[in-house]
Write a protein that holds these residues in place. Sequence first.
Motif, PDB file in Angstrom:
ATOM      1  N   GLY A 185     -40.042  40.216 -22.836  1.00 28.18           N
ATOM      2  CA  GLY A 185     -39.689  39.060 -22.016  1.00 28.18           C
ATOM      3  C   GLY A 185     -39.909  39.388 -20.566  1.00 28.18           C
ATOM      4  O   GLY A 185     -39.198  40.191 -19.979  1.00 28.18           O
ATOM      5  N   SER A 186     -40.908  38.743 -20.004  1.00 26.49           N
ATOM      6  CA  SER A 186     -41.256  39.044 -18.619  1.00 26.49           C
ATOM      7  C   SER A 186     -40.182  38.518 -17.674  1.00 26.49           C
ATOM      8  O   SER A 186     -39.587  37.464 -17.899  1.00 26.49           O
ATOM      9  CB  SER A 186     -42.597  38.406 -18.283  1.00 26.49           C
ATOM     10  N   ARG A 187     -39.993  39.250 -16.587  1.00 27.21           N
ATOM     11  CA  ARG A 187     -39.051  38.790 -15.553  1.00 27.21           C
ATOM     12  C   ARG A 187     -39.513  37.470 -14.952  1.00 27.21           C
ATOM     13  O   ARG A 187     -38.692  36.676 -14.484  1.00 27.21           O
ATOM     14  CB  ARG A 187     -38.963  39.829 -14.448  1.00 27.21           C
ATOM     15  N   HIS A 188     -40.799  37.266 -14.976  1.00 25.66           N
ATOM     16  CA  HIS A 188     -41.322  36.026 -14.400  1.00 25.66           C
ATOM     17  C   HIS A 188     -40.888  34.842 -15.250  1.00 25.66           C
ATOM     18  O   HIS A 188     -40.586  33.765 -14.722  1.00 25.66           O
ATOM     19  CB  HIS A 188     -42.842  36.100 -14.300  1.00 25.66           C
ATOM     20  N   ARG A 232     -39.187  27.180  -8.450  1.00 28.09           N
ATOM     21  CA  ARG A 232     -39.653  28.341  -7.673  1.00 28.09           C
ATOM     22  C   ARG A 232     -41.126  28.581  -7.976  1.00 28.09           C
ATOM     23  O   ARG A 232     -41.546  28.530  -9.128  1.00 28.09           O
ATOM     24  CB  ARG A 232     -38.839  29.569  -8.092  1.00 28.09           C
ATOM     25  N   PRO A 233     -41.932  28.866  -6.971  1.00 30.62           N
ATOM     26  CA  PRO A 233     -43.360  29.159  -7.236  1.00 30.62           C
ATOM     27  C   PRO A 233     -43.496  30.414  -8.091  1.00 30.62           C
ATOM     28  O   PRO A 233     -42.720  31.355  -7.946  1.00 30.62           O
ATOM     29  CB  PRO A 233     -43.948  29.400  -5.836  1.00 30.62           C
ATOM     30  N   ARG A 234     -44.474  30.398  -8.946  1.00 37.76           N
ATOM     31  CA  ARG A 234     -44.677  31.557  -9.817  1.00 37.76           C
ATOM     32  C   ARG A 234     -45.273  32.718  -9.036  1.00 37.76           C
ATOM     33  O   ARG A 234     -46.061  32.526  -8.111  1.00 37.76           O
ATOM     34  CB  ARG A 234     -45.639  31.189 -10.955  1.00 37.76           C
ATOM     35  N   ASP A 235     -44.900  33.889  -9.432  1.00 39.07           N
ATOM     36  CA  ASP A 235     -45.486  35.095  -8.855  1.00 39.07           C
ATOM     37  C   ASP A 235     -46.773  35.360  -9.621  1.00 39.07           C
ATOM     38  O   ASP A 235     -46.805  36.148 -10.576  1.00 39.07           O
ATOM     39  CB  ASP A 235     -44.498  36.251  -8.996  1.00 39.07           C
ATOM     40  N   GLU A 236     -47.833  34.700  -9.201  1.00 37.75           N
ATOM     41  CA  GLU A 236     -49.086  34.767  -9.970  1.00 37.75           C
ATOM     42  C   GLU A 236     -49.648  36.179  -9.998  1.00 37.75           C
ATOM     43  O   GLU A 236     -50.229  36.598 -10.987  1.00 37.75           O
ATOM     44  CB  GLU A 236     -50.122  33.788  -9.392  1.00 37.75           C
ATOM     45  N   ALA A 237     -49.443  36.889  -8.918  1.00 37.62           N
ATOM     46  CA  ALA A 237     -49.967  38.258  -8.869  1.00 37.62           C
ATOM     47  C   ALA A 237     -49.243  39.135  -9.880  1.00 37.62           C
ATOM     48  O   ALA A 237     -49.849  39.927 -10.612  1.00 37.62           O
ATOM     49  CB  ALA A 237     -49.818  38.833  -7.468  1.00 37.62           C
ATOM     50  N   GLY A 238     -47.933  38.980  -9.913  1.00 39.80           N
ATOM     51  CA  GLY A 238     -47.165  39.769 -10.867  1.00 39.80           C
ATOM     52  C   GLY A 238     -47.525  39.428 -12.309  1.00 39.80           C
ATOM     53  O   GLY A 238     -47.673  40.302 -13.156  1.00 39.80           O
ATOM     54  N   ILE A 239     -47.703  38.144 -12.550  1.00 38.52           N
ATOM     55  CA  ILE A 239     -48.070  37.720 -13.901  1.00 38.52           C
ATOM     56  C   ILE A 239     -49.460  38.245 -14.255  1.00 38.52           C
ATOM     57  O   ILE A 239     -49.704  38.732 -15.362  1.00 38.52           O
ATOM     58  CB  ILE A 239     -48.028  36.184 -14.019  1.00 38.52           C
ATOM     59  N   ALA A 240     -50.354  38.174 -13.304  1.00 46.12           N
ATOM     60  CA  ALA A 240     -51.714  38.656 -13.552  1.00 46.12           C
ATOM     61  C   ALA A 240     -51.697  40.153 -13.854  1.00 46.12           C
ATOM     62  O   ALA A 240     -52.439  40.635 -14.729  1.00 46.12           O
ATOM     63  CB  ALA A 240     -52.601  38.358 -12.349  1.00 46.12           C
ATOM     64  N   ALA A 241     -50.850  40.886 -13.132  1.00 45.96           N
ATOM     65  CA  ALA A 241     -50.770  42.340 -13.372  1.00 45.96           C
ATOM     66  C   ALA A 241     -50.285  42.612 -14.786  1.00 45.96           C
ATOM     67  O   ALA A 241     -50.796  43.484 -15.492  1.00 45.96           O
ATOM     68  CB  ALA A 241     -49.840  42.986 -12.343  1.00 45.96           C
TER      69      ALA A 241
END
Lengths: 324, 706
Positions: free
Chosen positions: B90-93, B103-112
């Motif tokens: 389960g991702s923190r995102h 809240r805007p998604r942390d796209e960079a974190g998700i991409a990583a």
Amino acid sequence: MSLKVLHLSPTPLVAAPGKLSRALRQAGHDSLCVALNDYPKNGPLHGKFIDDVTLLAEASSEVKDLVDGFARAADVIHIHNDLPASTVQWLRELSPRARFVYQVHSPLREGPLYFERAPALGLPISRHLVVGQYQPRHYPDYLAVPNLVLDEPFLAPRRDDEPLRVLFSPTHSRTGRWNAKYSERLEKVLRTLHDLRRVEIVWPTAPLSPSTLMALRRTCHVSIDEIMTGAFHQVSIEGLCAGNVVINRADFFSKSMMACCARAPELPPFVHADEGSIEDVLIDLALSPRRTAELQAASFRYFDAHLRADRLVNRFVHIYETLH
Amino acid sequence: MDYLLVDPFGQVTSGVTSYSIAACDSLRRLGLKVAVITRRPDEHIEDLRRRLPDEVARLACPATLVEAPETLAVTRDLPADTRLHIRLHGSRHFGAWLQDRRRPRDEAGIAAEQHEIGRAHHVSAPSLAALRSHVAHLGPLPPSTTIHPHPCPQPDPLAPPGSNPDIDALFLGRWQNLKGHSFLLELQRRLPHRRFAVACGDERPAGLPTSIRHLAATTPAERAAALDRCRLVVLPSLFETVSMVALEAWSRSRPVVAWNHLGIAEYVGAPFLHGARPWRMDDLERCTEEALESGLCCDFSFLTRSLDWDFQQSIRALIDGQPLSSTRLHPPADCADLAQVLDTMPALPHPDTMHLFQRRMRKLLRNPAAYWRDSALRRKLARLQPGTVAALPARNDIETPHGPLREAPEPPHGPVAALAHPTPDAQDIRKPGVVIGHIGPSGFIKIRTPAQGVEGWRIALLHAHDRPEQADTLIERLSALEDFAPTRADRISVISFEIDALESSASLINRIDQKNKELIGQIDHLVMLDTPAALARALRCCSPRLRTLMISTRGESLPGPDDADMQVRIDATAQSSEPASWRRDVTIASEERLPLTVMRLLRETGPKSVDMLLQILGEPVFDEALHDFDTRRFQGLIRLLEGAPLPPAETMHEFIAALCPRIRSLYVSESVYMRYRSLCAPIEAGGAPAALIEACLHDGVLFDVA
């Protein structure tokens, strides 16, 4: 010492009492098998299982006198499944000197019996027996006894160039846990394999007499019993006798009952299959003549060593001789 | 080293940490060489990412499998040839999105994280819910992703038997919105007579009502102690891929009440997990009451061992290069679509009103290291990604775009609980129940077609003709249990009887012709109120599928265990117990408990969507065959001692008695276990299994024996 044994059953019960009666005679005892009625006249089983059976319904006076006299003189009256109150009354009035043995062939909570009939018979039963297939799980304290096949064991192993030949006797759809043997999937699989020319299916469309069916079985390599309930039936025993690979879904406890009845140290060499695996089982056999032949030989050896009628009948003789 | 686990949290409150410890322990018991690389208390996640390749190089060989969660992309710097196994926790995102959709998604974190998933040697998930939530909200997964359960933590030490719990319902975990703390507060408000406690941290959460106790839970021992003091654990989280809290609870033989969309609900059902439909507080309340009312078996070890084996087998298969999915995980039949559940997630009624500054100050005072660590992360991310909100403070409110509280939609399959509105077949409906027949003192017994219902859940009630009020009351109270649709008034068939007390069962059976026997056979559960034994026996004989439950309001017992499958006796003087001669035999103190008891027994003995295998005899050993065990083909498994010859016997009874000493291990499916629980309990206490095997064989259960 020769015993006089009367077998009484409401119907021929697929000739099980009749075969036992004949086996007793072959072993030197005097035995008569009486069925109150044959199967319904418009049904497929009518007239097929009465070779060793005397029918009491619509019998002539000579036949009734024969039965009366035999019952009076019998050492053992062996009752199968159930008897109507009128027959029980007739037995009481005869005041036979015989000991009564009761044997059940059918499960509980389904037809034809639904519940334990022996206590309601109103007769002094000395020994309770049960057919040693799946039925002992419903009658765990009854002595398990075998069903007999009177034929000589036979073996014609499949040759390498022979297609797999499978005998399947269809059954009709019924309700219940142990009576529900019908499998639509099995029939589809068999038709498909037959159409694809993977196996040769021998599928009698009209009812055959037991002897004709047995002759047909000896021409086949495989006998399929039913693959639904976890039990095995007379078909499986006949299949072993005919040197067939016997396919059924018999579980450990059903097979163990056969081994116990036969005093065999090992379980019968049935090939286990259910609706999920029957296709693979048949294809494996079809592709391997050598394995088919090995399994056929195992069936033959097992029957020859443990299931011959002349050997198994001694179990009954022992039971009769030790009645109190 | 065969296996390495990476824990990027290193906190006792983290499910990943609990999992890592349990997984390590489990795999070591399998004989594998396992190590865990854990984030240090003062270590930043970035530091761990950089440290990891050296640690792996030091500990691992090329064949070593390195497992890490997807969240935080901790494996970013591992070389490409690492045999990487990403386990979805389960991702923190996703957690952040659950708590604040705006809240805007942390796209960079998700991409990583997606990048790590894409380059992994293998990806696995602990539940279908984990898989689906990831695909729906974060990105695709490889087609070869497998699913297998988490292992259960091994309890150490076990609570002494007979210890008296002083807490009814326990909440264990982080006191935050994501864990559904507001649902717990609402539940406590609805059940003021129950003793609630929250075990989290070492300080009492702000705003916790005085009616709820607080227990410290900063160490594994404290968590275990809290579990040992409770009767059940409530898990009202918004979402969980699994829940190590639930697994910990089972390891301490504590049942769990949870929303049925959580991943853990795919593992097992009642009585281990009571699943409530998401966001329905009435369901949650009833499940809690039901779980507390039921007299549960005290040892769940067979369940935890079974899950453990599944986990071990899956990892072993993974190490061998042949990953496979467990076939045991299934969502509950009444589980709604996850997307719908998440869309209808309500605004929470008890928001944390603490200001952001206050929360940060609280964090600074409680955990200065975490505060500076996260603040540095926030500043660093703010420099790298302008406009990105890097900190993840807990949101006070969860709002849905659709406004106020909305009920979850009806699930597509299975029993659907609904309000008890009678159906409009006025002629045949007697309120309550649907009358289908009367058994008179003579003549043929005839009934009509039983009331419609889902196969396996068709229920009929048999009562004395001169005591209809008893049946009416029972049906009304059963129907009021809205979370169990089969006991709706319009689904319960009713049969009355008026027979001669001396009539025998044989006579009664002979009055039922074939057609009516088949009609009786359409009933799945026949509940009999104070019915004469002969009639009970006669009706039970009509069909092998029929399960009968005898209720004796006068405390009498039926003559024998074959007169009914289950019996409930109301006897205020008797101790609540389940004697061992019957399949199920329950004694309760008062009629008040009857509806819940009846419902519990029906539920427990009804069809199971997840029918797992439970071991009740023998030492737990790894057995590959268990993985492929299909409970539709066999409902039990017996392993005999090697070389044991067939015991000679003349009867089945003798055979089974002689077989028992040769049995090395015995497993039954969960549905068999619940049907024969009174016979299973003595086996688990060290008794012989003969009575159970005989009863099972009698009823048509098939065992696979090897």
